[in-house]
Design a protein around this motif. Sequence first.
Motif, PDB file in Angstrom:
ATOM      1  N   VAL A  39       0.849  -1.191   0.000  1.00 54.47           N
ATOM      2  CA  VAL A  39       0.000   0.000   0.000  1.00 54.47           C
ATOM      3  C   VAL A  39       0.883   1.238   0.000  1.00 54.47           C
ATOM      4  O   VAL A  39       1.781   1.372   0.829  1.00 54.47           O
ATOM      5  CB  VAL A  39      -0.926   0.024   1.242  1.00 54.47           C
ATOM      6  CG1 VAL A  39      -1.717   1.317   1.313  1.00 54.47           C
ATOM      7  CG2 VAL A  39      -1.845  -1.185   1.245  1.00 54.47           C
ATOM      8  N   ASP A  40       0.625   2.123  -0.947  1.00 56.92           N
ATOM      9  CA  ASP A  40       1.350   3.388  -1.025  1.00 56.92           C
ATOM     10  C   ASP A  40       0.374   4.488  -0.644  1.00 56.92           C
ATOM     11  O   ASP A  40      -0.767   4.496  -1.116  1.00 56.92           O
ATOM     12  CB  ASP A  40       1.883   3.592  -2.445  1.00 56.92           C
ATOM     13  CG  ASP A  40       2.819   4.769  -2.546  1.00 56.92           C
ATOM     14  OD1 ASP A  40       3.445   5.122  -1.524  1.00 56.92           O
ATOM     15  OD2 ASP A  40       2.918   5.339  -3.642  1.00 56.92           O
ATOM     16  N   SER A  41       0.805   5.418   0.191  1.00 55.16           N
ATOM     17  CA  SER A  41      -0.100   6.475   0.626  1.00 55.16           C
ATOM     18  C   SER A  41       0.499   7.842   0.314  1.00 55.16           C
ATOM     19  O   SER A  41       1.713   8.003   0.208  1.00 55.16           O
ATOM     20  CB  SER A  41      -0.380   6.350   2.123  1.00 55.16           C
ATOM     21  OG  SER A  41       0.786   6.588   2.856  1.00 55.16           O
ATOM     22  N   ARG A  42      -0.389   8.802   0.195  1.00 62.10           N
ATOM     23  CA  ARG A  42       0.011  10.173  -0.044  1.00 62.10           C
ATOM     24  C   ARG A  42      -0.904  11.066   0.767  1.00 62.10           C
ATOM     25  O   ARG A  42      -2.110  10.839   0.850  1.00 62.10           O
ATOM     26  CB  ARG A  42      -0.128  10.499  -1.531  1.00 62.10           C
ATOM     27  CG  ARG A  42       0.312  11.885  -1.923  1.00 62.10           C
ATOM     28  CD  ARG A  42       0.179  12.086  -3.426  1.00 62.10           C
ATOM     29  NE  ARG A  42      -1.185  12.004  -3.897  1.00 62.10           N
ATOM     30  CZ  ARG A  42      -2.062  13.017  -3.898  1.00 62.10           C
ATOM     31  NH1 ARG A  42      -1.714  14.176  -3.430  1.00 62.10           N
ATOM     32  NH2 ARG A  42      -3.276  12.838  -4.373  1.00 62.10           N
ATOM     33  N   MET A  43      -0.333  12.080   1.385  1.00 56.89           N
ATOM     34  CA  MET A  43      -1.098  12.982   2.213  1.00 56.89           C
ATOM     35  C   MET A  43      -1.152  14.345   1.536  1.00 56.89           C
ATOM     36  O   MET A  43      -0.125  14.874   1.122  1.00 56.89           O
ATOM     37  CB  MET A  43      -0.413  13.107   3.583  1.00 56.89           C
ATOM     38  CG  MET A  43      -1.359  13.258   4.687  1.00 56.89           C
ATOM     39  SD  MET A  43      -0.654  13.121   6.347  1.00 56.89           S
ATOM     40  CE  MET A  43       0.884  13.934   6.281  1.00 56.89           C
ATOM     41  N   ASP A  44      -2.349  14.888   1.398  1.00 58.06           N
ATOM     42  CA  ASP A  44      -2.520  16.208   0.804  1.00 58.06           C
ATOM     43  C   ASP A  44      -3.472  16.993   1.702  1.00 58.06           C
ATOM     44  O   ASP A  44      -4.691  16.931   1.529  1.00 58.06           O
ATOM     45  CB  ASP A  44      -3.073  16.067  -0.618  1.00 58.06           C
ATOM     46  CG  ASP A  44      -3.187  17.401  -1.330  1.00 58.06           C
ATOM     47  OD1 ASP A  44      -2.528  18.379  -0.892  1.00 58.06           O
ATOM     48  OD2 ASP A  44      -3.932  17.470  -2.320  1.00 58.06           O
ATOM     49  N   LEU A  45      -2.912  17.690   2.687  1.00 62.05           N
ATOM     50  CA  LEU A  45      -3.711  18.416   3.662  1.00 62.05           C
ATOM     51  C   LEU A  45      -3.360  19.889   3.664  1.00 62.05           C
ATOM     52  O   LEU A  45      -2.215  20.266   3.408  1.00 62.05           O
ATOM     53  CB  LEU A  45      -3.462  17.868   5.071  1.00 62.05           C
ATOM     54  CG  LEU A  45      -3.839  16.416   5.308  1.00 62.05           C
ATOM     55  CD1 LEU A  45      -3.319  15.950   6.649  1.00 62.05           C
ATOM     56  CD2 LEU A  45      -5.340  16.243   5.257  1.00 62.05           C
ATOM     57  N   ASP A  46      -4.335  20.705   3.990  1.00 61.74           N
ATOM     58  CA  ASP A  46      -4.095  22.137   4.157  1.00 61.74           C
ATOM     59  C   ASP A  46      -3.209  22.316   5.390  1.00 61.74           C
ATOM     60  O   ASP A  46      -3.566  21.880   6.486  1.00 61.74           O
ATOM     61  CB  ASP A  46      -5.434  22.850   4.354  1.00 61.74           C
ATOM     62  CG  ASP A  46      -5.320  24.347   4.524  1.00 61.74           C
ATOM     63  OD1 ASP A  46      -4.199  24.846   4.787  1.00 61.74           O
ATOM     64  OD2 ASP A  46      -6.351  25.025   4.393  1.00 61.74           O
ATOM     65  N   PRO A  47      -2.042  22.946   5.255  1.00 59.10           N
ATOM     66  CA  PRO A  47      -1.134  23.080   6.397  1.00 59.10           C
ATOM     67  C   PRO A  47      -1.672  23.942   7.525  1.00 59.10           C
ATOM     68  O   PRO A  47      -1.182  23.884   8.653  1.00 59.10           O
ATOM     69  CB  PRO A  47       0.144  23.707   5.776  1.00 59.10           C
ATOM     70  CG  PRO A  47      -0.270  24.262   4.474  1.00 59.10           C
ATOM     71  CD  PRO A  47      -1.502  23.525   4.027  1.00 59.10           C
ATOM     72  N   ASP A  48      -2.707  24.727   7.252  1.00 58.80           N
ATOM     73  CA  ASP A  48      -3.282  25.597   8.296  1.00 58.80           C
ATOM     74  C   ASP A  48      -4.441  24.944   9.038  1.00 58.80           C
ATOM     75  O   ASP A  48      -5.024  25.543   9.931  1.00 58.80           O
ATOM     76  CB  ASP A  48      -3.754  26.918   7.676  1.00 58.80           C
ATOM     77  CG  ASP A  48      -2.610  27.711   7.081  1.00 58.80           C
ATOM     78  OD1 ASP A  48      -1.490  27.662   7.643  1.00 58.80           O
ATOM     79  OD2 ASP A  48      -2.835  28.385   6.055  1.00 58.80           O
ATOM     80  N   LEU A  49      -4.777  23.708   8.668  1.00 51.44           N
ATOM     81  CA  LEU A  49      -5.910  23.007   9.273  1.00 51.44           C
ATOM     82  C   LEU A  49      -5.577  22.581  10.691  1.00 51.44           C
ATOM     83  O   LEU A  49      -4.506  22.008  10.949  1.00 51.44           O
ATOM     84  CB  LEU A  49      -6.232  21.777   8.413  1.00 51.44           C
ATOM     85  CG  LEU A  49      -7.636  21.201   8.457  1.00 51.44           C
ATOM     86  CD1 LEU A  49      -8.680  22.253   8.114  1.00 51.44           C
ATOM     87  CD2 LEU A  49      -7.736  20.040   7.494  1.00 51.44           C
ATOM     88  N   VAL A  50      -6.463  22.871  11.648  1.00 50.93           N
ATOM     89  CA  VAL A  50      -6.254  22.475  13.043  1.00 50.93           C
ATOM     90  C   VAL A  50      -7.447  21.633  13.521  1.00 50.93           C
ATOM     91  O   VAL A  50      -8.534  21.709  12.982  1.00 50.93           O
ATOM     92  CB  VAL A  50      -6.074  23.682  13.988  1.00 50.93           C
ATOM     93  CG1 VAL A  50      -4.791  24.421  13.690  1.00 50.93           C
ATOM     94  CG2 VAL A  50      -7.252  24.604  13.960  1.00 50.93           C
ATOM     95  N   LEU A  51      -7.167  20.833  14.523  1.00 51.62           N
ATOM     96  CA  LEU A  51      -8.157  19.943  15.113  1.00 51.62           C
ATOM     97  C   LEU A  51      -8.123  20.154  16.614  1.00 51.62           C
ATOM     98  O   LEU A  51      -7.056  20.226  17.213  1.00 51.62           O
ATOM     99  CB  LEU A  51      -7.807  18.483  14.771  1.00 51.62           C
ATOM    100  CG  LEU A  51      -8.630  17.376  15.367  1.00 51.62           C
ATOM    101  CD1 LEU A  51     -10.059  17.413  14.805  1.00 51.62           C
ATOM    102  CD2 LEU A  51      -7.997  16.029  15.053  1.00 51.62           C
ATOM    103  N   VAL A  52      -9.290  20.273  17.216  1.00 50.06           N
ATOM    104  CA  VAL A  52      -9.343  20.454  18.658  1.00 50.06           C
ATOM    105  C   VAL A  52      -9.589  19.102  19.303  1.00 50.06           C
ATOM    106  O   VAL A  52     -10.601  18.462  19.071  1.00 50.06           O
ATOM    107  CB  VAL A  52     -10.446  21.463  19.068  1.00 50.06           C
ATOM    108  CG1 VAL A  52     -10.516  21.605  20.580  1.00 50.06           C
ATOM    109  CG2 VAL A  52     -10.203  22.805  18.407  1.00 50.06           C
ATOM    110  N   LEU A  53      -8.601  18.654  20.056  1.00 49.06           N
ATOM    111  CA  LEU A  53      -8.676  17.364  20.765  1.00 49.06           C
ATOM    112  C   LEU A  53      -8.408  17.587  22.226  1.00 49.06           C
ATOM    113  O   LEU A  53      -7.579  18.324  22.631  1.00 49.06           O
ATOM    114  CB  LEU A  53      -7.631  16.383  20.243  1.00 49.06           C
ATOM    115  CG  LEU A  53      -7.795  15.881  18.828  1.00 49.06           C
ATOM    116  CD1 LEU A  53      -6.582  15.066  18.425  1.00 49.06           C
ATOM    117  CD2 LEU A  53      -9.039  15.037  18.716  1.00 49.06           C
TER     118      LEU A  53
END
Length: 122
Positions: A108-122
Amino acid sequence: MSTEPEPYDFSLILANSVHDMKNSVGMLIGALDELGAGETAASDPAVRDMSKLRYEAKRLNSNLIQLLSLYRINELGYALNLMENDVEEVVEECFRGKQEAFMQLQGVDSRMDLDPDLVLVL
């Protein structure tokens, strides 16, 4: 003075059993990691089997930790401690960090394409 025995706290007995299982699975993971140190031949069936065993043991350990956390929250009433987290770091740690070797062995090959400014509250 009462002569009636104290009722058993089944949730405490269960939590102690889960904690003991978690410790045993942790030792198993450590042993599997030592046995699998230096594995490089992904085409070798034994290496693939060892990787699957480690993956399943880590998954089981994670589930046991979640059960213990739920028990503690229920019994001790932990308050939430919410913090902002970088989504890319969370995904990297949870997905790639723990599963990357297993995914490679499975092809399995994966690639991540996310907005670098995206935050998550945990």
